[in-house]
Motif scaffolding. Structure first.
Motif, PDB file in Angstrom:
ATOM      1  N   ASN A  17      -9.189   8.352 -40.954  1.00  0.00           N
ATOM      2  CA  ASN A  17     -10.211   9.319 -40.540  1.00  0.00           C
ATOM      3  C   ASN A  17     -10.783   8.996 -39.164  1.00  0.00           C
ATOM      4  OD1 ASN A  17     -10.098  10.795 -42.938  1.00  0.00           O
ATOM      5  ND2 ASN A  17     -11.620   9.494 -43.943  1.00  0.00           N
ATOM      6  N   LEU A  18     -10.519   7.793 -38.694  1.00  0.00           N
ATOM      7  CA  LEU A  18     -11.162   7.319 -37.467  1.00  0.00           C
ATOM      8  C   LEU A  18     -10.207   7.193 -36.292  1.00  0.00           C
ATOM      9  CD1 LEU A  18     -13.256   4.515 -39.188  1.00  0.00           C
ATOM     10  CD2 LEU A  18     -14.194   6.573 -38.126  1.00  0.00           C
ATOM     11  N   GLY A  19      -8.938   6.923 -36.581  1.00  0.00           N
ATOM     12  CA  GLY A  19      -8.012   6.677 -35.495  1.00  0.00           C
ATOM     13  C   GLY A  19      -8.174   5.266 -34.956  1.00  0.00           C
ATOM     14  N   ARG A  20      -7.325   4.938 -34.024  1.00  0.00           N
ATOM     15  CA  ARG A  20      -7.287   3.578 -33.477  1.00  0.00           C
ATOM     16  C   ARG A  20      -8.596   3.188 -32.804  1.00  0.00           C
ATOM     17  NH1 ARG A  20      -3.120   2.215 -28.575  1.00  0.00           N
ATOM     18  NH2 ARG A  20      -3.967   0.177 -27.961  1.00  0.00           N
ATOM     19  N   TRP A  21      -9.060   4.040 -31.893  1.00  0.00           N
ATOM     20  CA  TRP A  21     -10.258   3.668 -31.129  1.00  0.00           C
ATOM     21  C   TRP A  21     -11.528   3.827 -31.948  1.00  0.00           C
ATOM     22  CZ3 TRP A  21      -8.587   0.737 -27.678  1.00  0.00           C
ATOM     23  CH2 TRP A  21      -7.392   1.003 -26.992  1.00  0.00           C
ATOM     24  N   GLY A  22     -11.537   4.792 -32.867  1.00  0.00           N
ATOM     25  CA  GLY A  22     -12.693   4.920 -33.739  1.00  0.00           C
ATOM     26  C   GLY A  22     -12.852   3.711 -34.632  1.00  0.00           C
ATOM     27  N   THR A  23     -11.722   3.201 -35.141  1.00  0.00           N
ATOM     28  CA  THR A  23     -11.754   1.996 -35.963  1.00  0.00           C
ATOM     29  C   THR A  23     -12.286   0.812 -35.161  1.00  0.00           C
ATOM     30  OG1 THR A  23      -9.891   2.784 -37.290  1.00  0.00           O
ATOM     31  CG2 THR A  23     -10.355   0.423 -37.353  1.00  0.00           C
ATOM     32  N   MET A  24     -11.879   0.730 -33.893  1.00  0.00           N
ATOM     33  CA  MET A  24     -12.380  -0.353 -33.046  1.00  0.00           C
ATOM     34  C   MET A  24     -13.886  -0.219 -32.817  1.00  0.00           C
ATOM     35  SD  MET A  24     -11.167  -1.642 -29.252  1.00  0.00           S
ATOM     36  CE  MET A  24     -12.074  -0.380 -28.362  1.00  0.00           C
ATOM     37  N   CYS A  25     -14.349   1.001 -32.601  1.00  0.00           N
ATOM     38  CA  CYS A  25     -15.786   1.214 -32.397  1.00  0.00           C
ATOM     39  C   CYS A  25     -16.590   0.800 -33.630  1.00  0.00           C
ATOM     40  CB  CYS A  25     -16.059   2.679 -32.063  1.00  0.00           C
ATOM     41  SG  CYS A  25     -15.503   3.186 -30.421  1.00  0.00           S
ATOM     42  N   VAL A  26     -16.069   1.138 -34.806  1.00  0.00           N
ATOM     43  CA  VAL A  26     -16.752   0.759 -36.050  1.00  0.00           C
ATOM     44  C   VAL A  26     -16.809  -0.760 -36.175  1.00  0.00           C
ATOM     45  CG1 VAL A  26     -16.625   0.825 -38.565  1.00  0.00           C
ATOM     46  CG2 VAL A  26     -16.190   2.903 -37.244  1.00  0.00           C
ATOM     47  N   ALA A  27     -15.697  -1.433 -35.873  1.00  0.00           N
ATOM     48  CA  ALA A  27     -15.673  -2.898 -35.960  1.00  0.00           C
ATOM     49  C   ALA A  27     -16.645  -3.524 -34.979  1.00  0.00           C
ATOM     50  CB  ALA A  27     -14.251  -3.404 -35.697  1.00  0.00           C
ATOM     51  N   ALA A  28     -16.705  -2.961 -33.770  1.00  0.00           N
ATOM     52  CA  ALA A  28     -17.573  -3.541 -32.735  1.00  0.00           C
ATOM     53  C   ALA A  28     -19.048  -3.265 -32.986  1.00  0.00           C
ATOM     54  CB  ALA A  28     -17.176  -2.993 -31.363  1.00  0.00           C
ATOM     55  N   ALA A  29     -19.352  -2.223 -33.764  1.00  0.00           N
ATOM     56  CA  ALA A  29     -20.739  -1.820 -33.956  1.00  0.00           C
ATOM     57  C   ALA A  29     -21.584  -2.912 -34.595  1.00  0.00           C
ATOM     58  CB  ALA A  29     -20.792  -0.557 -34.819  1.00  0.00           C
ATOM     59  N   GLY A  30     -21.002  -3.673 -35.532  1.00  0.00           N
ATOM     60  CA  GLY A  30     -21.769  -4.737 -36.196  1.00  0.00           C
ATOM     61  C   GLY A  30     -22.221  -5.812 -35.235  1.00  0.00           C
ATOM     62  N   PRO A  31     -21.291  -6.481 -34.532  1.00  0.00           N
ATOM     63  CA  PRO A  31     -21.706  -7.503 -33.554  1.00  0.00           C
ATOM     64  C   PRO A  31     -22.617  -6.947 -32.465  1.00  0.00           C
ATOM     65  CG  PRO A  31     -19.373  -7.722 -34.033  1.00  0.00           C
ATOM     66  CD  PRO A  31     -19.824  -6.453 -34.697  1.00  0.00           C
ATOM     67  N   ILE A  32     -22.358  -5.713 -32.016  1.00  0.00           N
ATOM     68  CA  ILE A  32     -23.217  -5.127 -30.985  1.00  0.00           C
ATOM     69  C   ILE A  32     -24.642  -4.981 -31.499  1.00  0.00           C
ATOM     70  CG2 ILE A  32     -23.687  -2.982 -29.715  1.00  0.00           C
ATOM     71  CD1 ILE A  32     -20.658  -2.694 -29.334  1.00  0.00           C
ATOM     72  N   SER A  33     -24.797  -4.587 -32.764  1.00  0.00           N
ATOM     73  CA  SER A  33     -26.148  -4.450 -33.326  1.00  0.00           C
ATOM     74  C   SER A  33     -26.873  -5.791 -33.327  1.00  0.00           C
ATOM     75  CB  SER A  33     -26.081  -3.876 -34.741  1.00  0.00           C
ATOM     76  OG  SER A  33     -25.586  -4.824 -35.677  1.00  0.00           O
ATOM     77  N   ASN A  34     -26.147  -6.877 -33.631  1.00  0.00           N
ATOM     78  CA  ASN A  34     -26.760  -8.199 -33.606  1.00  0.00           C
ATOM     79  C   ASN A  34     -27.142  -8.611 -32.190  1.00  0.00           C
ATOM     80  OD1 ASN A  34     -24.451  -8.954 -36.147  1.00  0.00           O
ATOM     81  ND2 ASN A  34     -26.657  -8.855 -36.471  1.00  0.00           N
ATOM     82  N   LEU A  35     -26.292  -8.278 -31.226  1.00  0.00           N
ATOM     83  CA  LEU A  35     -26.615  -8.592 -29.829  1.00  0.00           C
ATOM     84  C   LEU A  35     -27.838  -7.801 -29.360  1.00  0.00           C
ATOM     85  CD1 LEU A  35     -23.042  -8.734 -28.257  1.00  0.00           C
ATOM     86  CD2 LEU A  35     -24.578 -10.653 -28.730  1.00  0.00           C
ATOM     87  N   LEU A  36     -27.972  -6.563 -29.818  1.00  0.00           N
ATOM     88  CA  LEU A  36     -29.137  -5.763 -29.443  1.00  0.00           C
ATOM     89  C   LEU A  36     -30.422  -6.338 -30.032  1.00  0.00           C
ATOM     90  CD1 LEU A  36     -27.683  -2.134 -29.732  1.00  0.00           C
ATOM     91  CD2 LEU A  36     -28.252  -3.408 -27.640  1.00  0.00           C
ATOM     92  N   ILE A  37     -30.346  -6.816 -31.277  1.00  0.00           N
ATOM     93  CA  ILE A  37     -31.522  -7.457 -31.881  1.00  0.00           C
ATOM     94  C   ILE A  37     -31.885  -8.713 -31.094  1.00  0.00           C
ATOM     95  CG2 ILE A  37     -32.401  -8.664 -33.913  1.00  0.00           C
ATOM     96  CD1 ILE A  37     -30.731  -6.785 -35.639  1.00  0.00           C
ATOM     97  N   ALA A  38     -30.867  -9.513 -30.739  1.00  0.00           N
ATOM     98  CA  ALA A  38     -31.113 -10.729 -29.952  1.00  0.00           C
ATOM     99  C   ALA A  38     -31.724 -10.376 -28.608  1.00  0.00           C
ATOM    100  CB  ALA A  38     -29.808 -11.500 -29.770  1.00  0.00           C
ATOM    101  N   LEU A  39     -31.220  -9.312 -27.974  1.00  0.00           N
ATOM    102  CA  LEU A  39     -31.758  -8.886 -26.678  1.00  0.00           C
ATOM    103  C   LEU A  39     -33.213  -8.454 -26.809  1.00  0.00           C
ATOM    104  CD1 LEU A  39     -31.365  -8.186 -23.685  1.00  0.00           C
ATOM    105  CD2 LEU A  39     -30.529  -5.934 -24.412  1.00  0.00           C
ATOM    106  N   LEU A  40     -33.523  -7.726 -27.864  1.00  0.00           N
ATOM    107  CA  LEU A  40     -34.913  -7.301 -28.097  1.00  0.00           C
ATOM    108  C   LEU A  40     -35.820  -8.513 -28.245  1.00  0.00           C
ATOM    109  CD1 LEU A  40     -37.077  -5.171 -28.714  1.00  0.00           C
ATOM    110  CD2 LEU A  40     -36.324  -5.221 -31.106  1.00  0.00           C
ATOM    111  N   CYS A  41     -35.373  -9.507 -29.024  1.00  0.00           N
ATOM    112  CA  CYS A  41     -36.170 -10.732 -29.193  1.00  0.00           C
ATOM    113  C   CYS A  41     -36.368 -11.439 -27.854  1.00  0.00           C
ATOM    114  CB  CYS A  41     -35.491 -11.676 -30.182  1.00  0.00           C
ATOM    115  SG  CYS A  41     -35.493 -11.089 -31.884  1.00  0.00           S
ATOM    116  N   ALA A  42     -35.310 -11.489 -27.046  1.00  0.00           N
ATOM    117  CA  ALA A  42     -35.398 -12.150 -25.745  1.00  0.00           C
ATOM    118  C   ALA A  42     -36.404 -11.450 -24.837  1.00  0.00           C
ATOM    119  CB  ALA A  42     -34.025 -12.187 -25.083  1.00  0.00           C
ATOM    120  N   VAL A  43     -36.397 -10.116 -24.858  1.00  0.00           N
ATOM    121  CA  VAL A  43     -37.350  -9.356 -24.045  1.00  0.00           C
ATOM    122  C   VAL A  43     -38.778  -9.612 -24.517  1.00  0.00           C
ATOM    123  CG1 VAL A  43     -38.131  -7.025 -23.465  1.00  0.00           C
ATOM    124  CG2 VAL A  43     -35.690  -7.568 -23.410  1.00  0.00           C
ATOM    125  N   LEU A  44     -38.984  -9.594 -25.835  1.00  0.00           N
ATOM    126  CA  LEU A  44     -40.321  -9.847 -26.380  1.00  0.00           C
ATOM    127  C   LEU A  44     -40.806 -11.246 -26.025  1.00  0.00           C
ATOM    128  CD1 LEU A  44     -40.013  -8.168 -29.899  1.00  0.00           C
ATOM    129  CD2 LEU A  44     -41.270  -7.321 -27.907  1.00  0.00           C
TER     130      LEU A  44
END
Length: 203
Positions: free
Chosen positions: A83-110
């Motif tokens: 249902n996702l295709g090659r690049w959609g599957t990659m985006c889904v896989a990357a979304a988890g680590p990216i979310s953690n990096l965004l939380i870390a970035l928010l903490c760093a800014v605070l």
């Protein structure tokens, strides 16, 4: 050493780390589910995973391992790659680590822009550290981790082999054994990245 050892020696640290882990793992898995849902795969929604309710994402055995040995996992988000295709599957896989990096970035800014009490400082540093660890660990390109799915999307022939391996009944045990045997080098890499990030934000 598992979190359970902190329960009697330092209950405050236990609660803080446990809460940070629950938050971080929940956001990580929600990011996978939300991205797949938005890209047209109804599978995560069908399984009730497009939610920030931790109970939908925490794995009982993975949680027990975290308590006892300090390493565990959440429930993988089910997706249908067709249902996702090659690049959609990659985006889904990357979304988890990216979310953690965004939380870390928010903490760093605070940490940089908002005056902190000692408790606030400890909480932000704990959440930042945990999310850096989760992001780096999940980007390791070994089966069952997000890094392998990103690599598999970039190299389709390798991706097919990785998916075939993950479908084998013994794949989980092999990966867990590999992580255990390589815990020293893996821990060194993650620790170096964590130290660099903390140094970058001034701690």
């Amino acid at each position: 050493m598992g979190l359970i050892s902190l329960l009697t020696s330092n209950p405050t640290a236990f609660v803080m780390i446990a809460a940070a882990l629950i938050l971080s793992l929940t956001v990580h898995e929600f990011a996978h589910a939300y991205t797949a849902d938005k890209l047209g795969d109804p599978t995560p929604r069908r399984y009730g995973r497009v939610t920030l309710n931790p109970l939908a994402h925490l794995d009982p055995f993975g949680t027990l391992l975290m308590l006892l040995v300090g390493f565990g996992f959440a429930k993988p988000v089910p997706i249908n790659p067709s249902n996702l295709g090659r690049w959609g599957t990659m985006c889904v896989a990357a979304a988890g680590p990216i979310s953690n990096l965004l939380i870390a970035l928010l903490c760093a800014v605070l940490l940089k822009v908002v005056p902190q009490t000692q408790l606030g400082l400890t909480i932000l540093l704990t959440v930042l550290s945990i999310n850096v660890v989760l992001a780096v660990f999940n980007l390791i390109p070994i089966p069952l981790l997000d890094g392998s799915r990103i690599l598999g999307a970039l190299v389709p022939s390798l991706g097919r082999s990785l998916r075939d391996f993950e479908m084998q009944p013994y794949s989980f045990l092999i990966v867990m054994a590999f992580i255990y045997l390589m815990s020293g080098p893996i821990g060194s890499v993650i620790g170096a990245v964590r130290s660099w990030v903390l140094g970058f934000v001034g701690f």
